[in-house]
Design an enzyme around this catalytic site. Sequence first.
Site, PDB file in Angstrom:
ATOM      1  N   SER A 137       0.813  -1.228   0.000  1.00 61.82           N
ATOM      2  CA  SER A 137       0.000   0.000   0.000  1.00 61.82           C
ATOM      3  C   SER A 137       0.843   1.272   0.000  1.00 61.82           C
ATOM      4  O   SER A 137       0.478   2.272   0.620  1.00 61.82           O
ATOM      5  CB  SER A 137      -0.966   0.013   1.198  1.00 61.82           C
ATOM      6  OG  SER A 137      -1.821  -1.099   1.160  1.00 61.82           O
ATOM      7  N   ASP A 185      -6.901  -0.424  -9.078  1.00 55.73           N
ATOM      8  CA  ASP A 185      -5.817   0.396  -9.629  1.00 55.73           C
ATOM      9  C   ASP A 185      -6.067   0.751 -11.090  1.00 55.73           C
ATOM     10  O   ASP A 185      -5.616   1.794 -11.573  1.00 55.73           O
ATOM     11  CB  ASP A 185      -4.463  -0.311  -9.501  1.00 55.73           C
ATOM     12  CG  ASP A 185      -3.837  -0.106  -8.127  1.00 55.73           C
ATOM     13  OD1 ASP A 185      -4.118   0.933  -7.500  1.00 55.73           O
ATOM     14  OD2 ASP A 185      -3.079  -0.983  -7.672  1.00 55.73           O
ATOM     15  N   CYS A 226     -27.247   1.271  -9.781  1.00 56.71           N
ATOM     16  CA  CYS A 226     -27.424  -0.177  -9.770  1.00 56.71           C
ATOM     17  C   CYS A 226     -28.435  -0.571  -8.694  1.00 56.71           C
ATOM     18  O   CYS A 226     -29.621  -0.334  -8.871  1.00 56.71           O
ATOM     19  CB  CYS A 226     -26.067  -0.866  -9.579  1.00 56.71           C
ATOM     20  SG  CYS A 226     -26.071  -2.612 -10.032  1.00 56.71           S
ATOM     21  N   HIS A 257     -23.079   1.858 -14.013  1.00 56.82           N
ATOM     22  CA  HIS A 257     -22.145   2.481 -13.057  1.00 56.82           C
ATOM     23  C   HIS A 257     -21.410   3.634 -13.756  1.00 56.82           C
ATOM     24  O   HIS A 257     -20.260   3.480 -14.203  1.00 56.82           O
ATOM     25  CB  HIS A 257     -21.134   1.456 -12.547  1.00 56.82           C
ATOM     26  CG  HIS A 257     -21.715   0.430 -11.633  1.00 56.82           C
ATOM     27  ND1 HIS A 257     -21.741   0.570 -10.266  1.00 56.82           N
ATOM     28  CD2 HIS A 257     -22.320  -0.752 -11.907  1.00 56.82           C
ATOM     29  CE1 HIS A 257     -22.315  -0.491  -9.725  1.00 56.82           C
ATOM     30  NE2 HIS A 257     -22.683  -1.307 -10.698  1.00 56.82           N
ATOM     31  N   GLU A 261     -19.927   6.107 -12.591  1.00 55.09           N
ATOM     32  CA  GLU A 261     -18.726   6.553 -11.883  1.00 55.09           C
ATOM     33  C   GLU A 261     -17.458   5.953 -12.473  1.00 55.09           C
ATOM     34  O   GLU A 261     -16.362   6.516 -12.338  1.00 55.09           O
ATOM     35  CB  GLU A 261     -18.817   6.211 -10.395  1.00 55.09           C
ATOM     36  CG  GLU A 261     -18.695   4.744 -10.023  1.00 55.09           C
ATOM     37  CD  GLU A 261     -19.997   3.956 -10.116  1.00 55.09           C
ATOM     38  OE1 GLU A 261     -20.041   2.817  -9.607  1.00 55.09           O
ATOM     39  OE2 GLU A 261     -20.971   4.478 -10.694  1.00 55.09           O
TER      40      GLU A 261
END
Length: 548
Positions: free
Chosen positions: A14, A71, A380, A520, A522
């Site tokens: 991370s 990612d 959704c 979706h 986004e």
Amino acid sequence: MARYIFITGGVVSSLGKGLASAALGALLQARGFTVRLRKLDPYLNVDPGTMSPFEHGEVFVTDDGAETDLDLGHYERFTGVSARQSDSISSGRIYSNVLEKERRGEYLGKTIQVIPHVTNEIKQFLATGDDEVDFMLCEIGGTVGDIEGLPFFEAIRQFIHERPRGECILMHLTLLPYLAASGELKTKPTQHSVKELQSIGLAPDVLVCRSEHPIPEKERAKIALFCNVRLDAVIPAYDLKSIYEAPLAYHRAGLDQAVLNAFQISPAPRPDLTRWEDVIDRLTHTDGEVKIAIVGKYTQLEDAYKSIAEALTHGGMAHRVRVRSDWIAAEDLEAKDGEHLLDGYHGIIVPGGFGERGTEGMITAAKYAREKDVPYLGICLGMQVAVIEAARNLAGIADAGSEEFDHEAGKARFTPIVYHLKEWVQGNYKVQRTLHDDKGGTMRLGAYTAVLKPGSRISQVYDDATEIEDRHRHRYEVDSRYIPDLEKAGLSFSGMSPDGRLPEAIEYPDHSWFIGVQAHPELKSKPFQPAPLFASFIGAAKEGARLV
């Protein structure tokens, strides 16, 4: 032939390899190069599609229907290059491919081994499409030394050895921990991480060193000496207020120049950073704040809704307002008077999810937004609960619900306004599914077209478009048999699939802003190109907050 940049990590996980890869891709674009970014994940899952959001964060879906690591969302948001199935691979997928070939007899009776069969499969993946771009950036998940990642590192070693000299470099991210007791940064973990890389035949050309404190020049020189890296290729990476500062911050630190130097590209084209300067200007020079409630099932882990959080930020940039998002657990709204948790918000989002848990709280949120005239965006499952709420409270179907909830309970309790999708059209093919199919990769995945009702609000949001295309990830649909009754009650079905069978969008024409979509949106939002629905939603919230 593309030049390859392999991005690895060490010391701890991370560290931000995905963000560093995305920012480097954006900087190379700013210098006029074309790029593609890829992720190699060592876990044995075939893909993240069946992983819990608490385990792995959100699943990012590509246009061609791949379920991938989050990612890849960073890659798209920073470069604008649409990811595809060939940009994400896992150990599970590699081993699955190898074993399928073995069953078909393609190895002609050979003993199947990690070397050469698994590593060859990885190299074949790496080489796919390398004639399409100038630079191919390949991020390897996990940290150097992880046993799961060893086949990937070996494949990369072979790949670099087999390519012409100067076509591949390795960028390694490490951590410089700060010891408060001694008041100094420690370089030894970085040295050991590089030594681990060298032990498997890899040597970094560029080192990116994460640190919470400024890195003194003598420490950079020490790292360069002991890690056998040029001093100007030891790049400091400090914490940022916003991830969108990364391209400019990495440019100031010299990352893109160090990479071009490693490839001996000289003179290097000058970068045009206008796009990113505008992004930061919109992010930092704002006129007030809007408060958005995100009512979801996985609110304990913000990464479960990473793309939604970023799309909200992009919507705020479009209107130069700060967006304060508060995560509200849907189950908390199920308590008596739980709806008061929504008081004071300028907009409500109900995102996607799976299973029955928390759905009654989501229905409460949709009811609250409808009755209080608060801007509402249902995505959704968020669209489905809004339809269920309308069926119960406007159309008189008191037991309206979903087959998904009945399936979990093992018995019928609801009138199934939402049903399990058994077949649909994908391109020129009919796809068929049953409840007993494998879970992985069996949903309606990828980009699908929606036909919009002329004059509807959602059509206006998309500049009066009659057709739009967004990405889907779901296996339950609103049953179109209930459309007449629901429209009589005031709910408009403003978007449908091209064959007219599957509802794609809903809205209340007499509401200030209430839209639900099955897709979706986004997933395609970018800081320099906000998703239209999110930009319009934040605009409505801004009006409600009286900031206009």
